[in-house]
Design a protein around this motif. Structure first.
Motif, mmCIF file in Angstrom:
data_model
loop_
_atom_site.group_PDB
_atom_site.id
_atom_site.type_symbol
_atom_site.label_atom_id
_atom_site.label_comp_id
_atom_site.label_asym_id
_atom_site.label_seq_id
_atom_site.Cartn_x
_atom_site.Cartn_y
_atom_site.Cartn_z
ATOM 1 N N ALA A 37 0.846 -1.196 0.000
ATOM 2 C CA ALA A 37 0.000 0.000 0.000
ATOM 3 C C ALA A 37 0.877 1.239 0.000
ATOM 4 O O ALA A 37 1.187 1.794 1.037
ATOM 5 C CB ALA A 37 -0.923 0.000 1.212
ATOM 6 N N ALA A 38 1.270 1.673 -1.205
ATOM 7 C CA ALA A 38 2.284 2.723 -1.309
ATOM 8 C C ALA A 38 1.703 4.066 -1.707
ATOM 9 O O ALA A 38 2.388 4.881 -2.292
ATOM 10 C CB ALA A 38 3.343 2.299 -2.325
ATOM 11 N N SER A 39 0.453 4.315 -1.402
ATOM 12 C CA SER A 39 -0.158 5.570 -1.803
ATOM 13 C C SER A 39 0.580 6.752 -1.188
ATOM 14 O O SER A 39 0.689 6.853 0.032
ATOM 15 C CB SER A 39 -1.628 5.607 -1.376
ATOM 16 N N THR A 40 1.082 7.627 -2.048
ATOM 17 C CA THR A 40 1.790 8.823 -1.602
ATOM 18 C C THR A 40 0.793 9.970 -1.675
ATOM 19 O O THR A 40 0.609 10.595 -2.709
ATOM 20 C CB THR A 40 3.017 9.085 -2.494
ATOM 21 N N LYS A 41 0.149 10.247 -0.556
ATOM 22 C CA LYS A 41 -1.048 11.071 -0.564
ATOM 23 C C LYS A 41 -0.783 12.567 -0.636
ATOM 24 O O LYS A 41 -1.675 13.329 -0.978
ATOM 25 C CB LYS A 41 -1.909 10.737 0.664
ATOM 26 N N GLN A 42 0.405 13.001 -0.288
ATOM 27 C CA GLN A 42 0.721 14.426 -0.379
ATOM 28 C C GLN A 42 2.094 14.594 -1.020
ATOM 29 O O GLN A 42 2.942 13.708 -0.948
ATOM 30 C CB GLN A 42 0.706 15.078 0.997
ATOM 31 N N LEU A 43 2.296 15.765 -1.616
ATOM 32 C CA LEU A 43 3.559 15.964 -2.306
ATOM 33 C C LEU A 43 4.728 16.029 -1.333
ATOM 34 O O LEU A 43 5.835 15.609 -1.660
ATOM 35 C CB LEU A 43 3.509 17.235 -3.154
ATOM 36 N N ASN A 44 4.502 16.546 -0.122
ATOM 37 C CA ASN A 44 5.610 16.577 0.836
ATOM 38 C C ASN A 44 6.018 15.164 1.238
ATOM 39 O O ASN A 44 7.185 14.902 1.541
ATOM 40 C CB ASN A 44 5.269 17.418 2.062
ATOM 41 N N GLN A 45 5.066 14.222 1.200
ATOM 42 C CA GLN A 45 5.403 12.820 1.456
ATOM 43 C C GLN A 45 6.207 12.252 0.286
ATOM 44 O O GLN A 45 7.102 11.418 0.485
ATOM 45 C CB GLN A 45 4.145 11.984 1.676
ATOM 46 N N PHE A 46 5.908 12.709 -0.934
ATOM 47 C CA PHE A 46 6.708 12.303 -2.091
ATOM 48 C C PHE A 46 8.159 12.722 -1.884
ATOM 49 O O PHE A 46 9.086 11.948 -2.135
ATOM 50 C CB PHE A 46 6.150 12.929 -3.375
ATOM 51 N N PHE A 47 8.365 13.960 -1.418
ATOM 52 C CA PHE A 47 9.721 14.436 -1.128
ATOM 53 C C PHE A 47 10.399 13.537 -0.093
ATOM 54 O O PHE A 47 11.551 13.131 -0.266
ATOM 55 C CB PHE A 47 9.686 15.874 -0.602
ATOM 56 N N ARG A 48 9.703 13.255 1.001
ATOM 57 C CA ARG A 48 10.296 12.457 2.080
ATOM 58 C C ARG A 48 10.633 11.044 1.611
ATOM 59 O O ARG A 48 11.694 10.506 1.928
ATOM 60 C CB ARG A 48 9.354 12.405 3.286
ATOM 61 N N ARG A 49 9.721 10.449 0.870
ATOM 62 C CA ARG A 49 9.977 9.090 0.388
ATOM 63 C C ARG A 49 11.108 9.074 -0.639
ATOM 64 O O ARG A 49 11.954 8.169 -0.620
ATOM 65 C CB ARG A 49 8.700 8.506 -0.221
ATOM 66 N N PHE A 50 11.113 10.041 -1.515
ATOM 67 C CA PHE A 50 12.178 10.112 -2.520
ATOM 68 C C PHE A 50 13.540 10.208 -1.837
ATOM 69 O O PHE A 50 14.518 9.603 -2.290
ATOM 70 C CB PHE A 50 11.951 11.326 -3.424
ATOM 71 N N ASN A 51 13.620 10.961 -0.772
ATOM 72 C CA ASN A 51 14.890 11.183 -0.071
ATOM 73 C C ASN A 51 15.187 10.124 0.986
ATOM 74 O O ASN A 51 16.294 10.112 1.534
ATOM 75 C CB ASN A 51 14.878 12.562 0.603
ATOM 76 N N GLY A 52 14.201 9.286 1.303
ATOM 77 C CA GLY A 52 14.398 8.309 2.368
ATOM 78 C C GLY A 52 14.389 8.962 3.738
ATOM 79 O O GLY A 52 15.296 8.751 4.547
ATOM 80 N N GLU A 94 11.439 9.005 5.844
ATOM 81 C CA GLU A 94 10.370 8.542 6.708
ATOM 82 C C GLU A 94 10.373 7.020 6.734
ATOM 83 O O GLU A 94 10.940 6.367 5.860
ATOM 84 C CB GLU A 94 9.011 9.078 6.276
ATOM 85 N N SER A 95 9.730 6.439 7.734
ATOM 86 C CA SER A 95 9.681 4.986 7.868
ATOM 87 C C SER A 95 8.759 4.392 6.817
ATOM 88 O O SER A 95 7.948 5.091 6.198
ATOM 89 C CB SER A 95 9.202 4.602 9.265
ATOM 90 N N VAL A 96 8.871 3.092 6.622
ATOM 91 C CA VAL A 96 8.076 2.408 5.615
ATOM 92 C C VAL A 96 6.589 2.570 5.865
ATOM 93 O O VAL A 96 5.805 2.752 4.934
ATOM 94 C CB VAL A 96 8.461 0.911 5.562
ATOM 95 N N ASP A 97 6.178 2.510 7.136
ATOM 96 C CA ASP A 97 4.753 2.639 7.448
ATOM 97 C C ASP A 97 4.296 4.092 7.520
ATOM 98 O O ASP A 97 3.116 4.372 7.707
ATOM 99 C CB ASP A 97 4.407 1.918 8.744
ATOM 100 N N GLY A 98 5.227 5.029 7.366
ATOM 101 C CA GLY A 98 4.861 6.441 7.369
ATOM 102 C C GLY A 98 4.636 7.037 8.733
ATOM 103 O O GLY A 98 4.280 8.210 8.850
ATOM 104 N N ASN A 99 4.878 6.260 9.781
ATOM 105 C CA ASN A 99 4.601 6.749 11.135
ATOM 106 C C ASN A 99 5.749 7.545 11.737
ATOM 107 O O ASN A 99 5.551 8.259 12.713
ATOM 108 C CB ASN A 99 4.274 5.571 12.058
ATOM 109 N N ILE A 100 6.942 7.395 11.186
ATOM 110 C CA ILE A 100 8.110 8.033 11.778
ATOM 111 C C ILE A 100 8.816 8.893 10.734
ATOM 112 O O ILE A 100 9.105 8.438 9.632
ATOM 113 C CB ILE A 100 9.110 6.986 12.325
#
Length: 279
Positions: free
Chosen positions: A36-51, A53-59
């Protein structure tokens, strides 16, 4: 225009619990078939692209955290930040991009407040009683203690044929001895001609944004609504990619890379001209 400051979180962080993901090792992503990899906001796209945040998005990871920009974590995230349902980006090109962005020697990251990315906003306006589409190109710039979005350029269909400067033998001109007449022959440019732009310099380019804002100030142009948004990125050296939002069933949803191009000499300028509809 309302100022949008980075310090008050333009893209406010919203944390989502994502089922079906786990850690297969330090910072790696385990795909159990329910990714379930839905990247719901663009700032989350930035964080995921850069590594970041945690895999579950909680941290959220910050500098000093062991997993902050971890290479294995980034590789897992980068692999799921593509539109894998409708995009025609070849798998080999994706792999090359991921390897380049996540290089052990010179890794490349996205930076929110750095130049090299643009928002393309599709909107509708009422113009002289008719509903018209406009494309606004936005960029981030420093403002006070933070940053703000500003309108950089506009593409507006009613203006496209407003200036059609003739060339060659079709172009009217002022005689090089016009100064001897006190430029009285300017009548040709301002009264007799239907194309006064013919008498401008070769480097002249009309400022459509200025015209757009003028028509708005004259109450000839009224904003109606935004119909779509996408983003263009040139921050990763040697690459261009486009990010669109996909709202659909399944896990491959949210803000995803829909187009990817490896840049050669002069390609960036060519793509920018195409994006800004200058060709």
């Amino acid at each position: 225009m309302r100022k949008i400051f980075l310090i008050i979180a333009l893209f406010s962080a919203v944390i989502f619990n994502v089922p079906g993901q786990g850690l297969g090792g330090p910072g790696t992503i385990k795909d159990d078939g329910r990714f379930a990899a839905s990247t719901k906001q663009l700032n989350q796209f930035f964080r995921r692209f850069n590594g970041e945040e945690s895999v579950d998005g909680n941290i959220r990871f910050y500098p000093g955290d062991p997993l902050y920009r971890d290479a294995a974590l980034r590789k897992g995230f980068l692999s799921i930040l593509f539109d894998n349902q409708t995009s025609t980006v070849p798998a080999e090109l994706k792999n090359q991009f991921i390897q380049n962005a996540n290089s052990d020697v010179y890794p490349n990251y996205l930076v929110f407040h750095r130049e090299g990315w643009y928002a393309q906003v599709e909107a509708e306006f009422m113009f002289k009683g008719k509903r018209e589409k406009a494309t606004l190109f936005m960029k981030i710039q420093p403002e006070g203690l933070g940053y703000e979005w500003v309108i950089d350029q506009v593409v507006f269909e009613p203006f496209k044929n407003l200036f059609n400067k003739p060339v060659g033998n079709k172009k009217d001109f002022l005689h090089p001895l016009s100064h001897e007449l006190g430029f009285m022959n300017l009548r040709r440019a301002f009264q007799d001609s239907n194309a006064p732009e013919s008498f401008t310099s070769n480097s002249y380019k009309p400022d459509y944004l200025a015209i757009f804002l003028y028509e708005m100030k004259q109450n000839n142009l009224r904003f109606v609504t935004v119909t779509g948004t996408k983003f263009h990125f040139f921050q990763i050296q040697g690459w261009y990619f486009e990010v669109n939002q996909f709202n659909r069933p399944g896990f491959n949803t949210g803000w995803l890379i829909s187009n990817l191009v490896r840049l050669g000499p002069g390609d960036k300028e060519t793509i920018l001209k195409y994006i800004y509809d200058q060709e």
